[in-house]
Design an enzyme around this catalytic site. Structure first.
Site, PDB file in Angstrom:
ATOM      1  N   THR A 170     -12.933 -13.740  -0.844  1.00 15.92           N
ATOM      2  CA  THR A 170     -13.171 -12.380  -0.373  1.00 15.92           C
ATOM      3  C   THR A 170     -12.711 -12.266   1.066  1.00 15.92           C
ATOM      4  O   THR A 170     -12.644 -13.262   1.787  1.00 15.92           O
ATOM      5  CB  THR A 170     -14.648 -11.965  -0.481  1.00 15.92           C
ATOM      6  OG1 THR A 170     -14.738 -10.537  -0.379  1.00 15.92           O
ATOM      7  CG2 THR A 170     -15.504 -12.598   0.611  1.00 15.92           C
TER       8      THR A 170
ATOM      9  N   TRP B  98     -12.162   0.427  -6.746  1.00 20.37           N
ATOM     10  CA  TRP B  98     -10.699   0.360  -6.831  1.00 20.37           C
ATOM     11  C   TRP B  98     -10.267  -0.084  -8.229  1.00 20.37           C
ATOM     12  O   TRP B  98      -9.350   0.484  -8.822  1.00 20.37           O
ATOM     13  CB  TRP B  98     -10.139  -0.625  -5.814  1.00 20.37           C
ATOM     14  CG  TRP B  98     -10.138  -0.298  -4.354  1.00 20.37           C
ATOM     15  CD1 TRP B  98     -10.385  -1.184  -3.343  1.00 20.37           C
ATOM     16  CD2 TRP B  98      -9.810   0.939  -3.694  1.00 20.37           C
ATOM     17  NE1 TRP B  98     -10.254  -0.572  -2.113  1.00 20.37           N
ATOM     18  CE2 TRP B  98      -9.894   0.726  -2.298  1.00 20.37           C
ATOM     19  CE3 TRP B  98      -9.461   2.206  -4.163  1.00 20.37           C
ATOM     20  CZ2 TRP B  98      -9.644   1.731  -1.366  1.00 20.37           C
ATOM     21  CZ3 TRP B  98      -9.218   3.219  -3.225  1.00 20.37           C
ATOM     22  CH2 TRP B  98      -9.307   2.978  -1.848  1.00 20.37           C
TER      23      TRP B  98
ATOM     24  N   ASP C  50       0.795  -1.230   0.000  1.00 17.04           N
ATOM     25  CA  ASP C  50       0.000   0.000   0.000  1.00 17.04           C
ATOM     26  C   ASP C  50       0.825   1.276   0.000  1.00 17.04           C
ATOM     27  O   ASP C  50       0.321   2.344   0.354  1.00 17.04           O
ATOM     28  CB  ASP C  50      -0.941   0.010   1.207  1.00 17.04           C
ATOM     29  CG  ASP C  50      -2.159  -0.864   0.983  1.00 17.04           C
ATOM     30  OD1 ASP C  50      -2.740  -0.804  -0.120  1.00 17.04           O
ATOM     31  OD2 ASP C  50      -2.520  -1.609   1.909  1.00 17.04           O
TER      32      ASP C  50
ATOM     33  N   ASP D  79      -7.535  -4.089  -4.562  1.00 15.51           N
ATOM     34  CA  ASP D  79      -7.072  -2.776  -4.113  1.00 15.51           C
ATOM     35  C   ASP D  79      -5.678  -2.451  -4.647  1.00 15.51           C
ATOM     36  O   ASP D  79      -5.320  -1.276  -4.828  1.00 15.51           O
ATOM     37  CB  ASP D  79      -6.997  -2.718  -2.581  1.00 15.51           C
ATOM     38  CG  ASP D  79      -8.125  -3.418  -1.862  1.00 15.51           C
ATOM     39  OD1 ASP D  79      -8.604  -4.459  -2.354  1.00 15.51           O
ATOM     40  OD2 ASP D  79      -8.517  -2.955  -0.785  1.00 15.51           O
TER      41      ASP D  79
ATOM     42  N   ARG E 263     -16.541  -1.404  -2.661  1.00 12.55           N
ATOM     43  CA  ARG E 263     -15.362  -0.568  -2.869  1.00 12.55           C
ATOM     44  C   ARG E 263     -14.366  -1.235  -3.815  1.00 12.55           C
ATOM     45  O   ARG E 263     -13.650  -0.564  -4.553  1.00 12.55           O
ATOM     46  CB  ARG E 263     -14.697  -0.226  -1.535  1.00 12.55           C
ATOM     47  CG  ARG E 263     -13.593   0.812  -1.684  1.00 12.55           C
ATOM     48  CD  ARG E 263     -13.193   1.436  -0.363  1.00 12.55           C
ATOM     49  NE  ARG E 263     -12.715   0.492   0.621  1.00 12.55           N
ATOM     50  CZ  ARG E 263     -13.417   0.056   1.675  1.00 12.55           C
ATOM     51  NH1 ARG E 263     -14.655   0.500   1.873  1.00 12.55           N
ATOM     52  NH2 ARG E 263     -12.902  -0.802   2.523  1.00 12.55           N
TER      53      ARG E 263
END
Length: 394
Positions: free
Chosen positions: A228, A244, A110, A169, A240
């Site tokens: 998931t 993403w 991230d 993400d 979301r």
């Protein structure tokens, strides 16, 4: 004359209604600034990054190692970009530098969120070479999580019994590597983006253009499982996560001009916008397949991310008018009292009603710092669209 008067009246009424429905960008930034002034005052300790609210309503702060640590500084840069007020520049610098040490963090995928959101915006607006050096170090750290035998950037260290999980993400962190490729001349960063994005199209996306959340890999790019973590079920479309992916493939097209990525972005956008469970106000439920719709929580962060992405996608797509229309509708909803917090409430975050991780009963129907970040980005992109539109008319 009477017919003409009616026509003029109807035209004026139409213009009035259109004006009433428009988003007042200046007003929204003024309100955002008021909230963030309070947020700054309530956070004198730069080791405690504003994140959300706890279940009891108290503020939830996190350390710089948390994946969201860069969003607060990024939002402060957006306030500076719009207002040009030096106080926001000073605050943005302070909170950006608070996350500097994460440039050496090789345990997370991230770093795009953590470093590029604050330092990327800071460098874009100020050309401060310190920011550039920090980001180039961070990009090298991020690149260590890519292994050629897998072809993708590893997300978490472990998920269930799997050693190489990749989440949707992760598409959001490729923009950071594209920037680093251009600034450093290191083609490896660019090639990592292509490999990761191509594998994600192949393995994350279903025939209906929705995305799995987690894909677990083995050497050679072999897929072991599709799961998931934050969605309702393995086969559901986590709200979301769809946003993403949309944002990520818009960036892929911007940076490569490969029509494959434009088509993927359009496919994802069309999935979102045409989904029968997308509410009229265009703010998605936390999962498009959540079992108790319409009695399920909305996710304002999913709408903010999607709205921002749609404004950019509109610049590239033949369906641009449709995408802009929906982006504005999403942004308009978020700017309404249904989602916009009163001043001094909501622990001083801008938006209400986001969902972080419902399956773990974490951050459910609360503010989220990244919802604010993409909301402000969406407002800036909307404002740029307005200015461009005015320029064409003049």
């Amino acid at each position: 004359m009477k017919k003409l008067s009616v026509v003029v009246y109807l035209f004026c009424l139409t213009q009035f209604v259109a004006g009433q429905n428009a988003i007042d960008v200046k007003k929204q930034f003024t309100l955002a600034a008021q909230q963030y002034e309070l947020l700054l005052k309530s956070h004198p300790d730069i080791t405690k990054f504003p994140q959300s609210s706890n279940a009891d309503g108290s503020p939830r702060d996190m350390a710089s190692s948390w994946w969201c640590s860069g969003f607060f500084g990024g939002s402060l840069w957006y306030l500076y970009e719009y207002t040009k007020d030096p106080k926001w520049k000073d605050a943005a610098h302070k909170w950006s530098m608070a996350v500097e040490k994460e440039k050496n963090n090789t345990t997370t995928h991230d770093l795009g969120f953590m470093l590029y959101c604050p330092f990327g915006n800071g460098y874009r607006l100020t050309k401060n070479e310190t920011y550039k050096d920090i980001m180039l170090t961070g990009a090298k750290s991020l690149a260590t999580r890519f292994h050629p035998e897998y072809g993708v950037i590893k997300s978490w260290e472990k998920f269930a019994n799997y050693d190489y999980p990749v989440i949707i993400d992760n598409m959001m962190n490729l923009e950071f590597l594209f920037w680093a490729a251009k600034e450093s001349g290191n083609k490896e960063f660019y090639n990592i983006c292509l490999s990761h994005a191509d594998s994600t199209i192949k393995n994350h996306y279903r025939k209906d253009n929705s995305s799995y959340h987690v894909v677990c890999y083995d050497k050679g790019g072999k897929v072991l499982a599709k799961k998931t973590a934050q969605g309702y079920a393995d086969e559901s479309a986590w709200g979301r996560g769809q946003s993403w992916g949309l944002y990520g493939y818009v960036v892929m097209y911007r940076e490569t001009k490969n029509p494959v990525y434009l088509k993927e972005a359009e496919n994802i956008a069309d999935f979102i916008l045409n989904h029968p469970n997308l509410p009229k106000d265009k703010v998605p439920y936390w999962d498009y397949n959540a079992p108790n719709i319409p009695n399920e929580e909305r996710d304002a962060s999913a709408a903010a991310i999607a709205s921002s992405a749609l404004f950019e996608l509109a610049e590239y797509s033949k369906k641009g008018d449709t995408y802009v229309k929906n982006a504005i509708e999403m942004l308009k909803s978020l700017s309404s009292p249904a989602y916009l917090a009163p001043i001094g409430k909501n622990n001083n975050f801008i938006l209400m009603h986001s969902v972080g991780h419902k399956p773990q009963h974490s951050e459910v129907d609360v503010p989220l710092v990244y919802a604010d970040y993409y909301y402000l980005e969406g407002l800036l992109r909307y404002n740029a669209w307005l200015q461009k539109k005015k320029g064409k008319k003049s």
